[in-house]
Motif scaffolding. Structure first.
Motif, mmCIF file in Angstrom:
data_model
loop_
_atom_site.group_PDB
_atom_site.id
_atom_site.type_symbol
_atom_site.label_atom_id
_atom_site.label_comp_id
_atom_site.label_asym_id
_atom_site.label_seq_id
_atom_site.Cartn_x
_atom_site.Cartn_y
_atom_site.Cartn_z
ATOM 1 N N ILE A 104 -4.671 -0.420 -1.972
ATOM 2 C CA ILE A 104 -5.305 -1.725 -2.219
ATOM 3 C C ILE A 104 -6.815 -1.516 -2.263
ATOM 4 O O ILE A 104 -7.421 -1.113 -1.273
ATOM 5 C CB ILE A 104 -4.937 -2.730 -1.111
ATOM 6 C CG1 ILE A 104 -3.416 -2.843 -0.977
ATOM 7 C CG2 ILE A 104 -5.549 -4.104 -1.418
ATOM 8 C CD1 ILE A 104 -2.960 -3.591 0.260
ATOM 9 N N ARG A 142 0.819 -1.214 0.000
ATOM 10 C CA ARG A 142 0.000 0.000 0.000
ATOM 11 C C ARG A 142 0.849 1.259 0.000
ATOM 12 O O ARG A 142 0.368 2.349 -0.298
ATOM 13 C CB ARG A 142 -0.960 -0.011 1.196
ATOM 14 C CG ARG A 142 -0.334 0.395 2.527
ATOM 15 C CD ARG A 142 -1.268 0.182 3.689
ATOM 16 N NE ARG A 142 -0.761 0.823 4.898
ATOM 17 C CZ ARG A 142 -1.228 0.598 6.128
ATOM 18 N NH1 ARG A 142 -2.226 -0.273 6.305
ATOM 19 N NH2 ARG A 142 -0.712 1.236 7.164
ATOM 20 N N GLU A 167 -6.976 -8.333 -5.534
ATOM 21 C CA GLU A 167 -5.688 -7.690 -5.297
ATOM 22 C C GLU A 167 -5.158 -8.082 -3.920
ATOM 23 O O GLU A 167 -3.993 -8.479 -3.781
ATOM 24 C CB GLU A 167 -5.857 -6.175 -5.404
ATOM 25 C CG GLU A 167 -4.569 -5.380 -5.452
ATOM 26 C CD GLU A 167 -4.809 -3.895 -5.675
ATOM 27 O OE1 GLU A 167 -3.844 -3.184 -5.966
ATOM 28 O OE2 GLU A 167 -5.979 -3.451 -5.549
ATOM 29 N N LEU A 168 -6.005 -7.998 -2.917
ATOM 30 C CA LEU A 168 -5.600 -8.383 -1.567
ATOM 31 C C LEU A 168 -5.325 -9.880 -1.482
ATOM 32 O O LEU A 168 -4.346 -10.313 -0.866
ATOM 33 C CB LEU A 168 -6.672 -7.994 -0.552
ATOM 34 C CG LEU A 168 -6.393 -8.413 0.899
ATOM 35 C CD1 LEU A 168 -5.107 -7.765 1.410
ATOM 36 C CD2 LEU A 168 -7.571 -8.067 1.791
#
Length: 294
Positions: free
Chosen positions: A177, A172, A182-183
């Motif tokens: 994010i 980040r 993505e996470l």
């Protein structure tokens, strides 16, 4: 479009609620109304059901699903921890039974735009009540590293929480994010394995619990239930992970307030597990309020 799934441990729920003719019951986690529909089918006399849910979308769906029982139910858009206030608004002092089916529902997981699933692209949201301010995106992008690590460890029971938190903060620092995938990819790349259980499972669980304050709400609700139940009224709680089940187990051990009716949690049969995979982790506990207990 809301996809509907079978309510977990349905017959066991009905059996342990011990429905009384003319009784008042409250489903504090209404969801798609699978349990409530069956309760209404079996209620006799002037019995009444109150359904509560934080999610307004599913509440509207439940209203339509239960339309064949006019006058027999009342639905409330609220958090279940506000049970005392909910009953006061309905001018009800005590109820005969309470049902709590804790955690995220299957249909919420199925909607990528709600941000609960690590398998579906969507915004990092995870709010059960979309009117609240705190989202998973805010938690992931603003919480200090040590706080993220603690949340992932305590609420996700993830032993590599510090490593995950470190990578989240590093990522980040370059780019905010924003999405679930993505996470999920950050966590997967950090842990570098993928077995039967997705490596992001525990992290997503932890964030969801933090965003919705699930454990605190459960603790608060179980604490006030005895004062809202009639003598011999029952509380039925279905949990899906050890953190919730531990709270229910500990609460029902208080013999001055509760008479535990399930020495061990009730789990789904093999047949139900085959039909409904979600039931595999379900644990049902039930307790009754003894006469004269406060």
């Amino acid at each position: 479009m809301i996809s509907i799934h079978q309510p977990v441990l349905l017959e066991e729920v009905i059996s342990h609620l011990n429905l009384r003719k003319g009784g008042t019951y409250i489903d504090l986690t209404l969801g798609a109304a699978g349990h409530s529909l069956e309760i209404l089918e079996r209620l006799e006399g002037d019995a009444h059901l109150i359904g509560v849910d934080r999610d307004e979308e599913i509440l509207n769906f439940a209203q339509q699903k239960l339309e064949n029982f006019p006058g027999k139910f009342t639905l409330c858009h609220d958090s279940f921890s506000n049970i005392r206030e909910i009953l006061l608004k309905q001018q009800i002092n005590h109820v005969d039974g309470v049902l709590m089916d804790i955690g995220v529902s299957s249909w919420q997981l199925d909607q990528g735009q709600r941000g609960f699933s690590f398998n579906k692209e969507g915004p990092l949201d995870m709010r059960m009540d979309i009117s609240q301010a705190l989202t998973a995106e805010k938690v992931v992008n603003t919480y200090p590293e040590h706080e993220l690590a603690n949340i992932i460890y305590l609420y996700g029971e993830e032993h590599r929480s510090r490593q995950i938190a470190r990578e989240i903060v590093s990522y980040r620092g370059r780019k905010k994010i924003r999405s679930t995938l993505e996470l999920a990819n950050i966590v997967q790349n950090t842990l570098k394995y993928r077995g039967k259980i997705h490596p992001a499972t525990k992290t997503f669980q932890a964030l969801r619990i933090e965003v919705n304050q699930e454990l605190q709400q459960l603790q608060t609700t179980l604490g006030v239930l005895p004062s809202l139940l009639k003598d011999h009224g029952r509380a039925v709680v279905i949990c899906f992970h050890s953190l919730e089940d531990r709270i229910a187990k500990h609460t029902f051990k208080n013999k001055e307030i509760w008479k535990a009716l399930t020495k061990k949690p009730i789990v789904a049969s093999r047949e139900e597990m085959k039909k409904n995979p979600r039931s595999r982790s379900a644990k049902l506990r039930c307790a009754e309020k003894p006469s004269g207990a406060i």
